[in-house]
Design a protein around this motif. Sequence first.
Motif, mmCIF file in Angstrom:
data_model
loop_
_atom_site.group_PDB
_atom_site.id
_atom_site.type_symbol
_atom_site.label_atom_id
_atom_site.label_comp_id
_atom_site.label_asym_id
_atom_site.label_seq_id
_atom_site.Cartn_x
_atom_site.Cartn_y
_atom_site.Cartn_z
ATOM 1 N N GLY A 268 0.797 -1.222 0.000
ATOM 2 C CA GLY A 268 0.000 0.000 0.000
ATOM 3 C C GLY A 268 0.831 1.273 0.000
ATOM 4 N N LEU A 269 2.122 1.153 0.314
ATOM 5 C CA LEU A 269 2.972 2.346 0.423
ATOM 6 C C LEU A 269 3.862 2.562 -0.797
ATOM 7 N N VAL A 270 3.824 1.619 -1.749
ATOM 8 C CA VAL A 270 4.652 1.763 -2.955
ATOM 9 C C VAL A 270 3.916 2.657 -3.953
ATOM 10 N N ARG A 271 4.647 3.577 -4.576
ATOM 11 C CA ARG A 271 4.018 4.416 -5.610
ATOM 12 C C ARG A 271 3.694 3.565 -6.834
ATOM 13 N N ASN A 272 2.824 4.068 -7.683
ATOM 14 C CA ASN A 272 2.553 3.382 -8.946
ATOM 15 C C ASN A 272 3.863 3.224 -9.711
ATOM 16 N N GLY A 273 4.152 2.008 -10.148
ATOM 17 C CA GLY A 273 5.398 1.768 -10.882
ATOM 18 C C GLY A 273 6.596 1.546 -9.983
#
Length: 347
Positions: free
Chosen positions: A254-259
């Motif tokens: 949930g904390l990773v940015r898109n890409g």
Amino acid sequence: MGESVAPAPPPGATMRAALLRGPGHVVVEELPVPAPGPGEVLVRLRACGICGSDLLDWYVAKKAPMVFGHEPAGEVVALGPGVANLSPGQRVFVHHHAPCMECEVCRRGDFVHCPVWKQNALRPGGMAEYAVVSAPSVRHDVLPLPPHVSFAAATLVEPAACVVKGLRRARFAAGMRVHIIGLGFIGQLFGFLTRVGGAAFVSGADQIGSRLALAAEHWADAVFDVRSSQPPTQSFDLVVVTPGSPAAIRAGVGLVRNGGTLLIFAPTAPDQEVGLPVHELFFREITLVTSYSAGPDDTRAALSHVAAGHLPADVLISHRFPLAEAAEAYRAAGRTGEVLKVIVTMD
Ligand SMILES: [Zn+2]
Ligand SMILES: [Zn+2]
């Protein structure tokens, strides 16, 4: 270091070694000092760290009984036939496994998957007064220590190599925004090394106050107490999950940015279901990266970090025990709270 060269033990000599007989059960016993065969060396071990994997019951149950410990440093005391690249008296880091460096797998750089890797190991292990280093390790992964690197500091090389490899596999680069879940010893190594590697922003999350304080003092731009504070509201280029916990892995997604990238740095138990949200991973194009152990390129990079002072041993090593108290050391390593890294010394 101005010390005289330690004599090789006479034939038939015995030594003390700490055996892990099963989950949570450590005993110090007398064992014969092993003799180095062709291409091998005998090292008088001086310090060895206790790894989180030594404490995983399912992992230990698979391997016990064994002389545990794979984060050792010591001095060369005897050479087997044909060893020309080391000499008695040298202070060294020794890697417990080494690849052949010649096969197809090694040419790809997948050293831990080389067939030679698992066939050779430190004999009998790192928690002993002496150990024989295998011929592949002697050839490829015994590293002389600079005079200012203590044996204690050299125990950081193996775990730091694993972190170096994890960051490489996750394509960490300067300018990235990084979040680290779990600020035990490994999480702290990730913090120090992403900071020194030029991260634009590094934060960390844990539930233990002393770990959060240490991170805030030494490398973190922000820390999150998972018991009380809100999770980060921004997202990250790279999220590192250091505990092998399904909840932590899911929280990391949930904390990773898109890409962006999620680095899973510890295994879950063999039959554990994680429940990854593949729908979300797919449409947000999140890359999942795992990283297991480290090879000879990583140990060299790790030793240069240690030698450069990027990983302060006095901060990271929280507890030291003599070999005679290996059982106490093992119990201490299993306690969270103030315990960060426990090492055992043999002098
Ligand atoms: Zn380890
Ligand atoms: Zn190979």
